[in-house]
Design a protein around this motif. Structure first.
Motif, PDB file in Angstrom:
ATOM      1  N   TYR A   1       0.877  -0.965  -0.044  1.00 51.19           N
ATOM      2  CA  TYR A   1       0.222   0.027  -0.055  1.00 51.19           C
ATOM      3  C   TYR A   1       0.782   1.211  -0.068  1.00 51.19           C
ATOM      4  O   TYR A   1       2.112   1.084   0.343  1.00 51.19           O
TER       5      TYR A   1
ATOM      6  N   ASP B   1       0.474   5.575   1.310  1.00 48.52           N
ATOM      7  CA  ASP B   1      -0.388   6.601   1.638  1.00 48.52           C
ATOM      8  C   ASP B   1      -0.241   7.778   0.850  1.00 48.52           C
ATOM      9  O   ASP B   1       0.835   8.287   0.480  1.00 48.52           O
TER      10      ASP B   1
ATOM     11  N   ASN C   1      -5.487  11.249   3.897  1.00 52.03           N
ATOM     12  CA  ASN C   1      -6.818  10.887   3.837  1.00 52.03           C
ATOM     13  C   ASN C   1      -6.931   9.329   3.060  1.00 52.03           C
ATOM     14  O   ASN C   1      -7.568   8.655   3.317  1.00 52.03           O
ATOM     15  N   TRP C   2      -5.964   9.452   2.058  1.00 44.57           N
ATOM     16  CA  TRP C   2      -5.936   8.185   1.233  1.00 44.57           C
ATOM     17  C   TRP C   2      -4.933   7.224   1.176  1.00 44.57           C
ATOM     18  O   TRP C   2      -3.807   7.313   1.527  1.00 44.57           O
ATOM     19  N   ARG C   3      -5.313   6.124   0.901  1.00 45.81           N
ATOM     20  CA  ARG C   3      -4.367   4.806   0.901  1.00 45.81           C
ATOM     21  C   ARG C   3      -4.734   4.010  -0.237  1.00 45.81           C
ATOM     22  O   ARG C   3      -5.808   3.676  -0.628  1.00 45.81           O
TER      23      ARG C   3
ATOM     24  N   ALA D   1      -6.365  -0.405   6.850  1.00 41.68           N
ATOM     25  CA  ALA D   1      -6.626   0.894   6.435  1.00 41.68           C
ATOM     26  C   ALA D   1      -7.761   1.499   7.160  1.00 41.68           C
ATOM     27  O   ALA D   1      -7.773   2.721   7.483  1.00 41.68           O
TER      28      ALA D   1
ATOM     29  N   LYS E   1      -8.537   5.447   6.854  1.00 44.54           N
ATOM     30  CA  LYS E   1      -8.133   6.060   5.364  1.00 44.54           C
ATOM     31  C   LYS E   1      -9.462   5.538   4.576  1.00 44.54           C
ATOM     32  O   LYS E   1     -10.130   4.551   4.551  1.00 44.54           O
ATOM     33  N   GLN E   2      -9.464   6.422   3.520  1.00 45.03           N
ATOM     34  CA  GLN E   2     -10.379   6.243   2.323  1.00 45.03           C
ATOM     35  C   GLN E   2      -9.343   5.269   1.601  1.00 45.03           C
ATOM     36  O   GLN E   2      -8.180   5.960   1.438  1.00 45.03           O
ATOM     37  N   VAL E   3      -9.850   4.354   0.526  1.00 47.10           N
ATOM     38  CA  VAL E   3      -8.958   3.350   0.055  1.00 47.10           C
ATOM     39  C   VAL E   3      -9.198   3.578  -1.535  1.00 47.10           C
ATOM     40  O   VAL E   3     -10.415   3.390  -1.912  1.00 47.10           O
TER      41      VAL E   3
END
Length: 238
Positions: free
Chosen positions: A97, A99, A103-105, A164, A169-171
């Motif tokens: 993953y 980041d 906020n995002w991953r 996540a 996190k948003q994914v």
């Protein structure tokens, strides 16, 4: 921050000039000021060639993050099952993953198929037999069944999404195989007669994994990009 996603270039099958393609791709990514480029599988019918391509592309673009998944074509030659699952290539994005901001991953997994989108989904032995005789994936090193491999993948994805969620996190989930039927090709008009229909249905079963959508529906902050489409939203759990 700008990212780029592509897949399925099949450079060897399409008989393109690989050096010229890489030069053009590097120039475009640089011109567009892309921070991270993600490729979702099927560059060559040989994992070693795919791996070498992205290593060289990364060397040409030291300021750009280069990440790739392996599609079924990449797995045909040049890598064992173990090497596809565990690989220390820094560009290889399977089970990894990244980041982006707070906020995002971005989460990556090659994925696998379970025949769900075929009318033969309840006849796995028939699909497996057809695959062994006609489908290029029969040469892939795989010590377990397709269903067992998909179960392995689903466990990996569940762990990735749980991790996540734990950090809020948003994914953006990246995978090679289509997890929803909307991402599959429309039935070609040339598919006529029982023999062609059978082949079409078998192929549908070997490029998709519907169970992912069913299992991942609980994660409501999720966008999925596959080798054929970007899908949002996923179904929510009932």
């Amino acid at each position: 921050m700008k990212i780029a996603i592509s897949s399925g270039n099949h450079l060897d099958v399409n008989r393109v000039d690989v050096a010229a393609t890489m030069e053009a791709q590097a120039a475009w990514l640089k011109q567009q000021e892309v921070a991270h480029y993600f490729f979702l599988g099927d560059l060559f019918n040989d994992f070693t060639r795919t791996q070498s391509y992205f290593k060289e592309l990364a060397d040409q673009l030291p300021g750009v993050g280069i990440h790739y998944l392996a599609g079924n074509h990449d797995m045909i030659k040049g890598a064992s099952f173990a090497e596809i699952e565990e690989n220390d290539d820094p560009c290889y994005f399977h089970r990894r993953y990244l980041d982006l901001g707070a906020n995002w991953r971005v989460v990556g997994n090659n994925g696998w198929y379970n025949y769900d989108f075929s009318v033969y989904h309840d006849q796995p032995a028939e699909v497996a037999k057809w695959k062994r005789v006609y489908w290029l994936d029969s040469t892939i090193d795989q010590p377990i069944s397709d269903q067992a491999r998909e179960d392995l993948v689903l466990g990996q994805v569940a762990s990735q999404l749980t991790a996540a969620k734990r950090v809020g996190k948003q994914v953006l989930f990246l995978t090679h195989f289509a997890p929803r039927h909307q991402a599959l090709m429309v039935r070609p008009t040339k598919v006529k007669g029982p023999r062609m229909e059978r082949s079409f249905q078998m192929i549908r079963g070997l490029i998709s994994w519907a169970t992912y959508s069913k299992r991942a529906g609980w994660y409501k902050r999720l966008i999925t990009a596959t080798s054929t489409a970007c899908i949002r939203p996923l179904p929510t759990a009932g």
